[in-house]
Scaffold this motif. Sequence first.
Motif, mmCIF file in Angstrom:
data_model
loop_
_atom_site.group_PDB
_atom_site.id
_atom_site.type_symbol
_atom_site.label_atom_id
_atom_site.label_comp_id
_atom_site.label_asym_id
_atom_site.label_seq_id
_atom_site.Cartn_x
_atom_site.Cartn_y
_atom_site.Cartn_z
ATOM 1 N N CYS A 118 0.825 -1.206 0.000
ATOM 2 C CA CYS A 118 0.000 0.000 0.000
ATOM 3 C C CYS A 118 0.862 1.260 0.000
ATOM 4 O O CYS A 118 0.377 2.341 -0.315
ATOM 5 C CB CYS A 118 -0.947 0.011 1.188
ATOM 6 S SG CYS A 118 -0.118 0.165 2.785
ATOM 7 N N CYS A 175 3.297 -0.031 7.574
ATOM 8 C CA CYS A 175 2.399 -1.168 7.324
ATOM 9 C C CYS A 175 3.202 -2.470 7.254
ATOM 10 O O CYS A 175 4.391 -2.463 6.911
ATOM 11 C CB CYS A 175 1.638 -0.946 6.020
ATOM 12 S SG CYS A 175 0.406 -2.231 5.691
ATOM 13 N N CYS A 198 3.080 -4.545 5.090
ATOM 14 C CA CYS A 198 3.502 -4.810 3.713
ATOM 15 C C CYS A 198 4.858 -4.182 3.415
ATOM 16 O O CYS A 198 5.479 -4.501 2.403
ATOM 17 C CB CYS A 198 2.442 -4.340 2.713
ATOM 18 S SG CYS A 198 2.267 -2.554 2.567
ATOM 19 N N HIS A 251 -0.605 -7.191 0.961
ATOM 20 C CA HIS A 251 -2.066 -7.168 0.942
ATOM 21 C C HIS A 251 -2.584 -8.106 -0.148
ATOM 22 O O HIS A 251 -1.941 -8.318 -1.152
ATOM 23 C CB HIS A 251 -2.569 -5.749 0.659
ATOM 24 C CG HIS A 251 -2.128 -4.760 1.692
ATOM 25 N ND1 HIS A 251 -2.800 -4.590 2.879
ATOM 26 C CD2 HIS A 251 -1.085 -3.906 1.718
ATOM 27 C CE1 HIS A 251 -2.181 -3.654 3.591
ATOM 28 N NE2 HIS A 251 -1.129 -3.214 2.908
#
Length: 146
Positions: free
Chosen positions: A38, A43, A45, A53
């Motif tokens: 993202c 995050c 990720c 994600h």
Amino acid sequence: MPAPEGRSADRARAEIAAALGQTGFTLPGSITIRRTRCGKPRCACAADPPSLHGPYIQWTRTVHGKTVTRLLTPAQYQAYAPWFASARRLRELAAQLEDLSLAEMARAEGWAKITPGTAAPPRTRPVRGPNPNYPKPRETPGDQSA
Ligand SMILES: [Zn+2]
């Protein structure tokens, strides 16, 4: 009385027709499965190793010349995967039947050679062709007075 080649073409056609008769539901388009980042620095990720994600299961098809996409849930993908596989098989069988028909036509007409068509069309089309205005053509500076 048909030539032996004609009889074997009839047999091959019947085999393709039988396979077509076994065809179940078919869905157009293709599936792309993506896992993404993202971009937020904190995050998961962005961690090492990253926890991306998704998966996002994207179904892409063409409707009235325009590319249309829809996300499928994993359960939907699982349920309909055979329908997509069936569509691939249908395209293969159609291509085989066309090749066979071209060869049979060439034989019947005594044509030495007939060029087979292109393979099955690509499963998806690009969203749009290249935009002729991008990148914008540079404006050439006009005459400048010294
Ligand atoms: Zn993220």
